[in-house]
Design an enzyme around this catalytic site. Structure first.
Site, PDB file in Angstrom:
ATOM      1  N   LYS A 230      95.172 107.781  57.656  1.00  0.00           N
ATOM      2  CA  LYS A 230      95.295 106.810  56.547  1.00  0.00           C
ATOM      3  C   LYS A 230      95.422 105.437  57.217  1.00  0.00           C
ATOM      4  O   LYS A 230      96.499 105.018  57.616  1.00  0.00           O
ATOM      5  CB  LYS A 230      96.546 107.133  55.707  1.00  0.00           C
ATOM      6  CG  LYS A 230      96.497 106.664  54.263  1.00  0.00           C
ATOM      7  CD  LYS A 230      96.260 105.195  54.062  1.00  0.00           C
ATOM      8  CE  LYS A 230      97.476 104.329  54.283  1.00  0.00           C
ATOM      9  NZ  LYS A 230      97.158 102.867  54.241  1.00  0.00           N
TER      10      LYS A 230
ATOM     11  N   SER B  52     105.643  98.516  60.051  1.00  0.00           N
ATOM     12  CA  SER B  52     106.872  97.719  60.020  1.00  0.00           C
ATOM     13  C   SER B  52     108.101  98.627  59.945  1.00  0.00           C
ATOM     14  O   SER B  52     108.008  99.783  59.505  1.00  0.00           O
ATOM     15  CB  SER B  52     106.837  96.774  58.826  1.00  0.00           C
ATOM     16  OG  SER B  52     106.721  97.530  57.639  1.00  0.00           O
TER      17      SER B  52
ATOM     18  N   CYS C 289     102.622  94.062  68.087  1.00  0.00           N
ATOM     19  CA  CYS C 289     104.014  94.529  68.150  1.00  0.00           C
ATOM     20  C   CYS C 289     104.605  94.312  69.524  1.00  0.00           C
ATOM     21  O   CYS C 289     105.811  94.391  69.705  1.00  0.00           O
ATOM     22  CB  CYS C 289     104.090  96.002  67.790  1.00  0.00           C
ATOM     23  SG  CYS C 289     103.278  97.021  69.012  1.00  0.00           S
TER      24      CYS C 289
HETATM   25  P1  NAD Z   1     103.112  98.042  57.208  1.00  0.00           P
HETATM   26  O1  NAD Z   1     104.381  98.746  57.470  1.00  0.00           O
HETATM   27  O2  NAD Z   1     103.063  97.091  56.078  1.00  0.00           O
HETATM   28  O3  NAD Z   1     101.921  99.094  56.968  1.00  0.00           O
HETATM   29  C1  NAD Z   1     101.697 100.170  57.852  1.00  0.00           C
HETATM   30  C2  NAD Z   1     101.072 101.317  57.053  1.00  0.00           C
HETATM   31  O4  NAD Z   1     102.000 101.717  56.031  1.00  0.00           O
HETATM   32  C3  NAD Z   1      99.776 100.948  56.359  1.00  0.00           C
HETATM   33  O5  NAD Z   1      98.868 102.015  56.478  1.00  0.00           O
HETATM   34  C4  NAD Z   1     100.209 100.726  54.918  1.00  0.00           C
HETATM   35  O6  NAD Z   1      99.188 101.055  53.989  1.00  0.00           O
HETATM   36  C5  NAD Z   1     101.396 101.646  54.751  1.00  0.00           C
HETATM   37  N1  NAD Z   1     102.393 101.120  53.798  1.00  0.00           N
HETATM   38  C6  NAD Z   1     102.678  99.812  53.553  1.00  0.00           C
HETATM   39  N2  NAD Z   1     103.637  99.715  52.612  1.00  0.00           N
HETATM   40  C7  NAD Z   1     103.971 100.977  52.266  1.00  0.00           C
HETATM   41  C8  NAD Z   1     104.923 101.531  51.332  1.00  0.00           C
HETATM   42  N3  NAD Z   1     105.705 100.755  50.598  1.00  0.00           N
HETATM   43  N4  NAD Z   1     105.001 102.870  51.235  1.00  0.00           N
HETATM   44  C9  NAD Z   1     104.215 103.665  51.979  1.00  0.00           C
HETATM   45  N5  NAD Z   1     103.299 103.192  52.859  1.00  0.00           N
HETATM   46  C10 NAD Z   1     103.174 101.863  53.016  1.00  0.00           C
HETATM   47  O7  NAD Z   1     102.700  97.309  58.586  1.00  0.00           O
HETATM   48  P2  NAD Z   1     101.486  96.322  58.829  1.00  0.00           P
HETATM   49  O8  NAD Z   1     101.805  95.019  58.175  1.00  0.00           O
HETATM   50  O9  NAD Z   1     100.194  96.975  58.536  1.00  0.00           O
HETATM   51  O10 NAD Z   1     101.564  96.168  60.418  1.00  0.00           O
HETATM   52  C11 NAD Z   1     102.395  95.241  61.055  1.00  0.00           C
HETATM   53  C12 NAD Z   1     103.706  95.877  61.460  1.00  0.00           C
HETATM   54  O11 NAD Z   1     103.455  96.989  62.315  1.00  0.00           O
HETATM   55  C13 NAD Z   1     104.596  94.954  62.287  1.00  0.00           C
HETATM   56  O12 NAD Z   1     105.928  95.123  61.857  1.00  0.00           O
HETATM   57  C14 NAD Z   1     104.414  95.441  63.706  1.00  0.00           C
HETATM   58  O13 NAD Z   1     105.494  95.159  64.571  1.00  0.00           O
HETATM   59  C15 NAD Z   1     104.271  96.892  63.485  1.00  0.00           C
HETATM   60  N6  NAD Z   1     103.603  97.527  64.606  1.00  0.00           N
HETATM   61  C16 NAD Z   1     104.360  98.292  65.426  1.00  0.00           C
HETATM   62  C17 NAD Z   1     103.776  98.885  66.523  1.00  0.00           C
HETATM   63  C18 NAD Z   1     104.586  99.730  67.453  1.00  0.00           C
HETATM   64  O14 NAD Z   1     103.990 100.390  68.271  1.00  0.00           O
HETATM   65  N7  NAD Z   1     105.896  99.757  67.364  1.00  0.00           N
HETATM   66  C19 NAD Z   1     102.408  98.716  66.781  1.00  0.00           C
HETATM   67  C20 NAD Z   1     101.664  97.949  65.901  1.00  0.00           C
HETATM   68  C21 NAD Z   1     102.277  97.365  64.806  1.00  0.00           C
END
Ligand code: NAD
Length: 518
Positions: free
Chosen positions: A195, A248, A303
């Site tokens: 997804k 996140s 990240c």
């Molecule tokens: P996000 O958490 O908004 O989304 C990630 C995934 O979760 C997406 O597929 C999204 O569709 C889904 N999602 C979003 N809201 C949701 C909800 N309420 N319920 C269920 N699923 C939901 O993150 P983003 O904005 O796409 O990515 C950026 C974030 O990812 C930053 O916080 C970054 O630090 C983090 N990140 C972490 C790493 C790591 O390895 N730790 C790597 C890359 C990115």
């Protein structure tokens, strides 16, 4: 209202015909083919450099997710029984196809995420390393064997796939993070549901087509697009055995709690606030180059980006000056401009949120050395923001307490090394950190006591190579195993220990005592 232009894949039509007024529709990928979503819901995909809506992506319903899971479950028995040599052959073909199509994948990343081509190609290269690692699967799955553990008894361990597993990925690495997950998952014999982020979904479909071309059997790799509806359907589906998540921190925590409540194995990687500690003996120019590269590369949407420089003692003034002197030379622009080094933010909303931290920082006492909102492109249609530098930042300020995830570098000044380490350790995140120094003893002490999962010594972005594993500590990871590498193999397999005996029937007798090894 956006029209549905064609049912083809993003690969076969990355842009609508000029003047057609049509928007490309991105569908799911189930059972080795493009499948139109049945929910009637969809989401917009923008070109962040122009602000233009270019595509619509289907949002899966619970039924769409169920169809993908059933297909993956049907494909599992044959795939897990496929020999290691055959699986390896397919992985080598996948590796070669991704390698041949690096530029095509990178172009999709630039078109939907906004990152400039050099950065997009770097993402594909780091993702590809995970596929290369997975080609070693026969060696990686070897278990131990103990001959004669007891008289005439041998004991050995085998690792077996879990079944259907899922990956939920963020917008900032639309190709690399899926490769972190699916390469090892399918190599181990699982079938996979991806997804991807709804903001930049095309790369996942392009990759699905490459996997099919490589000979991966239908149903082994599937993609469902969507929002919380699709995610919740994955978390609750009884046939999905494990979920890998990157995104996140609030969503990572939710994924971990909900997935484990439904009996799944979960690894959920969250957000970050990565500190780069610069000691007074550091080479100031080297530290400034590293801070600028690691803070503003990919517009800070990594990240592992450095978001805080911790300047120790009297290095602060020359360091801030050296960083500031480099900022006017950073070329901000669209990925179509070969000279651009930093692209736009992913959405208008995200750009505005990032910019709001410059205001709050200034209001709460930080010194705004450089304000990215002054960049000429920041007032255009694309989602651009220039680079920002905030000095004299202190814990408690909103800009320090939050993950900004944009091109804003903050400088916190501390008098000593001890306070620098305390600052890093008190931060709720523990993804990455770095120390810049010429003092090997100080670096070793930092590595010993810092409470962070990935540490760089004079290396600002210490993303582990594919044969180690990636993961933070504290609020940057929920679960027990880090992602990819050896821990990825462990995550995607069950261990099974077999104790066997081939006795001479003549020696057999009933013995109700607890089995002994001697
Ligand atoms: P996000 O958490 O908004 O989304 C990630 C995934 O979760 C997406 O597929 C999204 O569709 C889904 N999602 C979003 N809201 C949701 C909800 N309420 N319920 C269920 N699923 C939901 O993150 P983003 O904005 O796409 O990515 C950026 C974030 O990812 C930053 O916080 C970054 O630090 C983090 N990140 C972490 C790493 C790591 O390895 N730790 C790597 C890359 C990115």
């Amino acid at each position: 209202m956006t029209q549905v232009a064609e049912t083809g894949s993003a690969r076969s039509g990355a842009a609508p015909a000029a003047g057609s007024g049509e928007t490309i529709r991105i569908h799911h990928w189930i059972g080795g083919r493009s499948v139109e979503g049945a929910s009637g819901r969809s989401g917009p995909v923008y070109n962040p450099a122009t602000g233009v809506l270019t595509k619509q992506v289907d949002f899966a319903s619970v039924e769409d997710v169920d169809a993908a899971v059933r297909t993956a479950a049907e494909a599992f028995p044959a795939w897990r029984a496929t020999s290691l040599s055959k699986r390896t052959e397919i992985l080598f073909k996948i590796r070669n196809l991704v390698d041949q199509h690096r530029a095509d994948i990178a172009a999709l990343l630039t078109a939907e995420h906004g990152k400039v081509p050099s950065d997009a190609l770097g993402e594909v290269a780091r993702g590809l390393e995970n596929i290369e690692f997975a080609t070693g699967i026969p060696h990686l799955l070897k278990g131990g064997f103990s001959e004669q553990a007891s008289t005439g008894v041998d004991v050995y361990q085998i690792r077996q796939p879990l079944g259907v597993v899922a990956g939920i990925t963020p917008f900032n690495f639309p190709a690399m993070v899926p490769m972190w997950m699916f390469a090892n998952a399918i190599a181990c014999g699982n079938t996979f549901i991806l997804k991807p982020s709804e903001k930049d979904p095309s790369a996942s479909i392009f990759i699905a087509e490459l996997l099919k071309e490589a000979g991966l059997p239908e149903g082994v790799f599937n993609v469902v697009h969507g929002d919380k509806v699709a995610v919740d359907a994955i978390l609750e589906h009884p046939a999905i055995k494990a979920v890998s998540f990157v995104g996140s921190t609030p969503i990572a925590r939710y994924i971990y709690e909900t997935g484990t409540k439904h009996g799944k194995r979960v690894q959920a990687l969250g957000g970050a606030k990565n500190h780069m500690v610069v000691l007074p003996d550091a080479d100031v120019d080297m530290a400034a180059d590293a801070a600028v590269s690691a803070a503003y590369g990919s517009s800070g949407e990594r990240c592992m980006a450095i978001s805080v420089v911790v300047a120790v003692g009297d290095v602060a003034d020359p360091l801030v000056e050296a960083i500031q002197s480099r900022l006017p030379k950073i070329k901000v622009g669209p990925g179509t401009d070969p000279s651009a080094e930093m692209g736009p933010l992913v959405t208008r909303e995200h750009r505005d949120k990032v910019a709001s931290f410059i205001d709050s920082g200034a209001a709460q006492g930080a010194t705004v050395v450089e304000d990215g909102r002054d960049h000429p492109l920041a007032s255009g249609d694309g989602f651009f923001l220039g680079v920002s530098l905030l000095d004299n930042v202190k814990p408690g300020m909103d800009s320090y307490e939050n993950e900004i995830f944009g091109p804003v570098l903050e400088v916190v000044r501390v008098p000593t090394y001890t306070e620098a380490v305390e600052l890093v350790n008190e931060n709720p995140y523990g993804n990455g950190t770095a120390i810049f120094t010429r003092d090997g003893g100080a670096a070793r002490q930092f590595q010993f006591e810092v409470e962070v999962g990935m540490v760089g010594i004079n290396v600002p972005i210490p993303v582990p190579v594919a044969y180690y594993s990636f993961g933070g500590w504290k609020s940057s990871l929920f679960g027990d195993t880090h992602m990819y590498g050896p821990e990825g193999i462990q995550f995607y397999t069950h261990a099974k220990v077999v104790t066997s005996r081939w006795p001479d029937p003549g020696t057999s007798k009933v013995d109700l005592g607890f089995p002994r090894t001697r």
